[in-house]
Design an enzyme around this catalytic site. Sequence first.
Site, short mmCIF file in Angstrom:
data_model
loop_
_atom_site.label_atom_id
_atom_site.label_comp_id
_atom_site.label_asym_id
_atom_site.label_seq_id
_atom_site.Cartn_x
_atom_site.Cartn_y
_atom_site.Cartn_z
N GLU A 196 0.92 -1.04 0.10
CA GLU A 196 0.04 -0.11 0.15
C GLU A 196 0.93 1.15 -0.08
OE1 GLU A 196 -3.42 -0.26 2.83
OE2 GLU A 196 -4.12 -1.94 1.78
N GLU A 319 -4.51 -8.95 -0.63
CA GLU A 319 -5.43 -8.58 0.60
C GLU A 319 -6.91 -8.70 0.10
OE1 GLU A 319 -4.42 -5.59 3.24
OE2 GLU A 319 -2.23 -5.95 3.16
O1 AHR Z 1 -5.12 -6.39 6.79
C1 AHR Z 1 -5.04 -5.10 7.63
C2 AHR Z 1 -4.47 -4.04 6.82
O2 AHR Z 1 -5.28 -3.79 5.65
C3 AHR Z 1 -2.89 -4.28 6.12
O3 AHR Z 1 -2.06 -4.20 7.01
C4 AHR Z 1 -3.01 -3.22 5.19
O4 AHR Z 1 -2.18 -3.46 4.43
C5 AHR Z 1 -4.29 -3.01 4.95
O5 AHR Z 1 -5.01 -1.52 4.65
#
Ligand code: AHR
Length: 514
Positions: A196, A319
């Site tokens: 990110e 994610e």
């Molecule tokens: O999964 C939780 C958080 O969500 C992670 O650390 C981040 O990459 C995302 O914003």
Amino acid sequence: MIQKSFILTLAIFTCVISFAQNPVKIIVNTDIEKEKINKHIYGHFAEHLGRCVYDGIYVGENNTKIKHENGVRTDIIQALKDLKVPNLRWPGGCFADAYQWKNGIGPKAERPKMVNLWWGRNVEDNSFGTHEFLDLCEKIGTQPYLAANVGSGSVQDLMDWVDYVNSTKPSEMVLLRQKYGRKEPWNVKLWGVGNEAWGCGGNMTADYYSNVYRQYATFMTDWSNGSGLYRIASGATDGEYAWTESLMKNIPHNMVSGLALHHYSVLSWSEKGPSVGFTEAQYFKTMHEAFKIDEFIKGHSTIMDKYDPQNKVALIVDEWGGWYETDAGGSALYQQNTMRDAMIAGLTLNIFHNNARRVKGANLAQVVNVLQSVILTKEEKMILTPTYHVMRMYNVHQDANLLDVNVSKATNYELNGQKIPNISVSASKDSTGIVTISVVNLHYTKSEKIDIDLRGQIFTSCTGELLTSAKVDDHNSFENANKITPKPIKNISITNNLLNVELPPFSVAVYRLK
Ligand code: AHR
């Protein structure tokens, strides 16, 4: 007059009834094999966050209450082995861009402590580091996916990490690794170059990050094994297409194997709703959000197709999952996992399968005690969640060939003027010729009759498993760990290559045909 309107009402009513009873029609062309469903779509994610690593996976080497191997819970090792986890991403997430890997090697008593900047500012003792993680991956039989620190770490740090874990030449890093007990390299292939980068990874612009990526990636080599590293650039969130456009334009494609994408099924970032005891409107919205991953994958793929028509750079959804309010009294981002989560899992995996051309990897967030977990723990107790069961039921799709599927008569789930498809489906054929069809009925109240028309091959036998429960927010608990488990489907009939099935509301079924 009264009579007429009565007859009309009756006719409309009859029509609605007969429409409702009309089965959904799915055609599976078992002779039209498409791309391989990459097993890496079934990856998981372990971040130093809440009780995912410490007091989750890792309970400490001196723990006398919980069975462990070098501090890692043996019940978790077994559960993840059974799940056939292809890769495990670590150490973050946001945590990755603040993590100094050199503080997590060597004698544990000498490792410096650190403050977890992103998640609660709690103090960690670095007792779970590179060796512990990579040894865990070996025990599970999974490929490690290391997320490297680009936001606050140097190019040299990253270069050293790759050298430390992958090299055989007697460099300073390799001698250090050997001194700390590991002679052979682990040969880590999967590397995330930051996380990110548009946010917690450094608040960079896409053009700026593209250059940073080029710089870091230049100094990541495979050192010795000749197989090449699989370098994944920090990608967009949701529909941030400009990010993908910039990366695809600015990063030479021989320097990048994949672009990441993140999408969470969240009601809204300010009001995420409870993990249990949600309303139908909240359930519907979660499903609506889960479906959006299809739109985002297609949108990012269109841009990637423009710059990479030969499909060399993959989309890695590293994610994904449901995100609710943290449960009362729970550790950071701890949430219960219900049949709603099973729906998210079933339909998201179907979407990944059906987009297998570009999506070659994904990581559910997160593996233990955080967000949409497959495992929850409480002291010596451990439970498998409905999401675990879906991922286990579906894992027969790993590395099978996607089949052509056509939903010719679909029905919708409508609420408050919005609608989403009721049924989600995907199918594949494995190397032994077995055809697997996974179907989700995500409707809140309505069961669904489905005719599956199997074309291209004669099938004589079918087995199946079903996951459902009485209430949509039912879940497994530490008191009742097996409330929700998959059950074999009895008496499945195939007549003239037609499979007639009925799925209860909020259920997931997997059929296997020979
Ligand atoms: O999964 C939780 C958080 O969500 C992670 O650390 C981040 O990459 C995302 O914003």
